[in-house]
Design a protein around this motif. Sequence first.
Motif, PDB file in Angstrom:
ATOM      1  N   SER A  66       0.814  -1.212   0.000  1.00  0.00           N
ATOM      2  CA  SER A  66       0.000   0.000   0.000  1.00  0.00           C
ATOM      3  C   SER A  66       0.850   1.265   0.000  1.00  0.00           C
ATOM      4  O   SER A  66       0.392   2.313  -0.457  1.00  0.00           O
TER       5      SER A  66
ATOM      6  N   CYS B 101      -4.012   1.548   5.952  1.00  0.00           N
ATOM      7  CA  CYS B 101      -5.251   1.215   5.249  1.00  0.00           C
ATOM      8  C   CYS B 101      -5.123  -0.155   4.573  1.00  0.00           C
ATOM      9  O   CYS B 101      -6.026  -0.985   4.658  1.00  0.00           O
ATOM     10  N   GLY B 102      -4.012  -0.383   3.926  1.00  0.00           N
ATOM     11  CA  GLY B 102      -3.775  -1.688   3.307  1.00  0.00           C
ATOM     12  C   GLY B 102      -3.689  -2.805   4.328  1.00  0.00           C
ATOM     13  O   GLY B 102      -4.176  -3.920   4.097  1.00  0.00           O
TER      14      GLY B 102
ATOM     15  N   VAL C 114     -11.640  -1.004   4.085  1.00  0.00           N
ATOM     16  CA  VAL C 114     -10.753  -0.005   3.477  1.00  0.00           C
ATOM     17  C   VAL C 114     -11.537   1.276   3.197  1.00  0.00           C
ATOM     18  O   VAL C 114     -11.064   2.378   3.463  1.00  0.00           O
TER      19      VAL C 114
ATOM     20  N   PRO D 203      -4.593   3.098  -2.650  1.00  0.00           N
ATOM     21  CA  PRO D 203      -3.472   2.285  -2.146  1.00  0.00           C
ATOM     22  C   PRO D 203      -3.925   1.166  -1.210  1.00  0.00           C
ATOM     23  O   PRO D 203      -3.303   0.107  -1.151  1.00  0.00           O
ATOM     24  N   GLY D 204      -5.028   1.381  -0.503  1.00  0.00           N
ATOM     25  CA  GLY D 204      -5.502   0.384   0.445  1.00  0.00           C
ATOM     26  C   GLY D 204      -6.024  -0.885  -0.180  1.00  0.00           C
ATOM     27  O   GLY D 204      -5.991  -1.949   0.440  1.00  0.00           O
TER      28      GLY D 204
END
Length: 142
Positions: A12, A32-33, A61, A82-83
């Motif tokens: 992420s 988040c990822g 997410v 990105p998550g």
Amino acid sequence: MIKQIVLAFLGSVFPVILFNIDRKKIVWAGLCGVIGWTTYLGVYSFNKSSVAAAFIGAFMVGIYSEFMAIRLKTPAIEFSIPGIFPLVPGITAYNTINCIVEGQYSLAYSKGMQTIIVAGAIAFGIMLSCTTYKFVKRKIRL
């Protein structure tokens, strides 16, 4: 499991760099990822469905992205894109193409449908989380 969480964080963080998102948000996007992937692992270990796991992971997410967007005063997409990278079914898509090249068309069809369904579950999870978050936020204000 720790190795997967670290790789989810890095998976992420690198899109943050690639998409030139503000460097101050790099750790938050990585987190988040991690949240999405940890949720995926938990749901998958419970019911062995990659579709349900991807959906609930993407939902988490999206919720996290909306929360951090308000907290850091930035668009939610800076966290959600990105998550979801750790959730993207890349190996399944690769296996689909590999089966096509090897002439195993029925297996390629099966893998391709699985890839499309998981990708749809991710998209639906993000969409539903954003809608739910905004609906709840509006109801709380009233």
